[in-house]
Write a protein that holds these residues in place. Sequence first.
Motif, mmCIF file in Angstrom:
data_model
loop_
_atom_site.group_PDB
_atom_site.id
_atom_site.type_symbol
_atom_site.label_atom_id
_atom_site.label_comp_id
_atom_site.label_asym_id
_atom_site.label_seq_id
_atom_site.Cartn_x
_atom_site.Cartn_y
_atom_site.Cartn_z
ATOM 1 N N VAL A 5 93.965 135.494 22.907
ATOM 2 C CA VAL A 5 94.751 136.365 22.035
ATOM 3 C C VAL A 5 93.830 136.653 20.620
ATOM 4 C CG1 VAL A 5 96.907 136.169 23.189
ATOM 5 C CG2 VAL A 5 96.636 135.369 20.652
ATOM 6 N N GLU A 6 93.878 138.303 20.443
ATOM 7 C CA GLU A 6 93.720 138.332 19.152
ATOM 8 C C GLU A 6 94.617 138.947 18.318
ATOM 9 O OE1 GLU A 6 88.700 139.503 19.678
ATOM 10 O OE2 GLU A 6 90.004 140.276 21.164
ATOM 11 N N HIS A 7 94.381 139.461 16.761
ATOM 12 C CA HIS A 7 95.887 139.953 16.520
ATOM 13 C C HIS A 7 94.334 141.008 14.884
ATOM 14 C CE1 HIS A 7 98.283 136.274 16.821
ATOM 15 N NE2 HIS A 7 97.592 135.735 16.989
ATOM 16 N N VAL A 8 95.845 141.823 15.116
ATOM 17 C CA VAL A 8 94.777 143.039 13.570
ATOM 18 C C VAL A 8 96.521 143.588 13.435
ATOM 19 C CG1 VAL A 8 94.162 145.242 13.615
ATOM 20 C CG2 VAL A 8 92.707 143.553 14.890
ATOM 21 N N GLY A 9 95.973 144.156 11.866
ATOM 22 C CA GLY A 9 97.691 144.552 11.395
ATOM 23 C C GLY A 9 97.086 144.651 9.725
ATOM 24 N N VAL A 10 97.672 145.595 9.713
ATOM 25 C CA VAL A 10 97.933 145.320 7.815
ATOM 26 C C VAL A 10 99.569 144.784 6.442
ATOM 27 C CG1 VAL A 10 96.219 147.365 7.936
ATOM 28 C CG2 VAL A 10 98.852 147.905 7.902
ATOM 29 N N VAL A 11 98.628 144.775 5.701
ATOM 30 C CA VAL A 11 99.628 143.896 4.880
ATOM 31 C C VAL A 11 100.284 144.231 4.084
ATOM 32 C CG1 VAL A 11 101.151 142.086 4.117
ATOM 33 C CG2 VAL A 11 100.071 141.957 5.758
ATOM 34 N N VAL A 12 100.916 145.253 3.333
ATOM 35 C CA VAL A 12 100.854 146.588 2.215
ATOM 36 C C VAL A 12 101.558 146.490 1.291
ATOM 37 C CG1 VAL A 12 101.369 148.954 1.639
ATOM 38 C CG2 VAL A 12 100.580 148.332 4.281
ATOM 39 N N ASN A 13 101.333 146.467 0.199
ATOM 40 C CA ASN A 13 101.828 145.553 -1.448
ATOM 41 C C ASN A 13 103.290 146.679 -1.098
ATOM 42 O OD1 ASN A 13 102.971 143.844 -2.919
ATOM 43 N ND2 ASN A 13 101.652 145.212 -4.441
ATOM 44 N N THR A 14 104.113 146.744 -0.493
ATOM 45 C CA THR A 14 105.266 148.019 -0.964
ATOM 46 C C THR A 14 106.345 147.610 -0.004
ATOM 47 O OG1 THR A 14 106.058 150.349 -1.384
ATOM 48 C CG2 THR A 14 104.765 149.471 0.911
ATOM 49 N N GLY A 15 107.425 147.178 -0.285
ATOM 50 C CA GLY A 15 108.666 147.361 0.545
ATOM 51 C C GLY A 15 110.092 148.107 -0.177
ATOM 52 N N SER A 16 111.211 147.164 0.295
ATOM 53 C CA SER A 16 112.845 147.461 -0.444
ATOM 54 C C SER A 16 112.637 147.891 -1.646
ATOM 55 C CB SER A 16 113.347 147.088 0.213
ATOM 56 O OG SER A 16 113.423 145.738 0.032
ATOM 57 N N ARG A 17 112.648 147.278 -3.073
ATOM 58 C CA ARG A 17 112.300 147.151 -3.928
ATOM 59 C C ARG A 17 111.334 148.499 -4.601
ATOM 60 N NH1 ARG A 17 109.477 142.151 -7.318
ATOM 61 N NH2 ARG A 17 110.536 142.903 -8.412
ATOM 62 N N ASN A 18 110.134 148.964 -3.883
ATOM 63 C CA ASN A 18 109.584 149.981 -4.150
ATOM 64 C C ASN A 18 110.243 151.132 -3.552
ATOM 65 O OD1 ASN A 18 107.421 148.233 -3.735
ATOM 66 N ND2 ASN A 18 107.702 148.102 -5.084
ATOM 67 N N ASP A 19 111.790 151.442 -2.774
ATOM 68 C CA ASP A 19 112.120 152.724 -2.675
ATOM 69 C C ASP A 19 112.487 153.546 -4.061
ATOM 70 O OD1 ASP A 19 112.188 151.786 -0.619
ATOM 71 O OD2 ASP A 19 114.037 150.986 -0.078
ATOM 72 N N PRO A 20 112.209 155.335 -3.971
ATOM 73 C CA PRO A 20 112.476 156.077 -4.884
ATOM 74 C C PRO A 20 114.094 155.676 -5.451
ATOM 75 C CG PRO A 20 111.456 156.297 -3.887
ATOM 76 C CD PRO A 20 111.623 155.721 -2.970
ATOM 77 N N GLU A 21 114.787 156.056 -6.305
ATOM 78 C CA GLU A 21 115.838 156.076 -6.428
ATOM 79 C C GLU A 21 116.441 156.414 -5.759
ATOM 80 O OE1 GLU A 21 119.154 156.543 -10.417
ATOM 81 O OE2 GLU A 21 116.495 156.064 -10.718
#
Length: 410
Positions: free
Chosen positions: A28-44
Amino acid sequence: MIITADITYNTLSNGLKCVHIPVHASAVEHVGVVVNTGSRNDPEGYEGLAHFVEHTIFKGTSRRKSWHIINRMEACGGELNAYTTKENTVVYTIFPTGNFDRAADLISDLVCDSQFPCKELEKEREVVADEISSYLDIPSEAVFDDFEDLMFRGSPLGHNILGCQDALARFDTEACQSYLKRHYVADNMVLYYAGCMPADKVWRRFERYFSGLPKGGARIVNGELPVVERFSEYRDLGIHQAHTLVGTRIPDMYSEKRYAMALLVNVLGGPGMNSLLNVALRERRGLVYSVEANATMLSDTGLFSVYYGCDSQDVDRCMSILYRTISDLCDSTMSDVRLRQAKRQYLGQLAVASENSESMVISMARSVLYRGHVLSDSMIRKAIEDISAADICEAAMLIRPDRLSSLTMR
């Protein structure tokens, strides 16, 4: 998972960082992205938006309808998935070797060109609403979110990753596209590959598929966390079983104490049945049906917690035993024999966990996002082997009883 050669790194023409993890004779192979954003970056006022975007990123691009997206990797036996944490969003696929172009093309389409069609958003809104409702109906899970809300109150770190019903109603195409354009940019993510394809071929194909990802988008600097006083709360839900979370803030993922803390938490309440709390609360006294300790280390803070479920009348007794167990770790030095046993067990657990290639590969990519390189097995092993009994005592002092807060739902 057998890594056969040195892990290598590359940066595409648009600034997107990439990591190549060579795996021996993998099927098997793996391809993906890890993005530096999560729930703490949700707009108010839009709490839960990061999670909602993660859900709806699969709902259509300029080139593909929702059905074409979900069928693209499954047609060859692969899997397409994503998840959101407090600080990260991961979009990835695992697939049989030989389908790299299919995978890379799809992932690039999702992160570069998701359109968030209105009809699809309405359907997914109902799904997420049900997820929120069902989650809140389970006290053993809800107690974690409510505890974090108290521990990080005044900060976006506190709110539930899923968000709330009121905010969910505000999520529309414009909000989702705006979030994607702001956070899903080259400077804010790491692209990874794990498999047996040579690195030079991977770099050329990554350049072909991901060069259209926008540049810019400097990493968001999180604000200083407000100071929170200790708390001890009881919430009566009229249920027979009580669910308690005890914990405190600890240093972040860059702290020199992180390995000692991880080892301490494993000794205290890790997955082994021989953990101190499992022996003290379950095996010896039969007071709990579940007990576990965790240490979550984020980019600028961390959270130590112990969860236990017991009969309502036993909550305080269990807490007293928990406090006494931690105090003993603060006041006495672990013997050389006990320390060697703890290290051996922890290192063995890490070795077993490394067989989960999906989790391992994503963890490596996250390391590149935050540290610029993968933490090798040898580096981690040496760091753990170098932990002294004094290091364990110092880590225990960070979670001593007079620093702990608690929340009980019963």
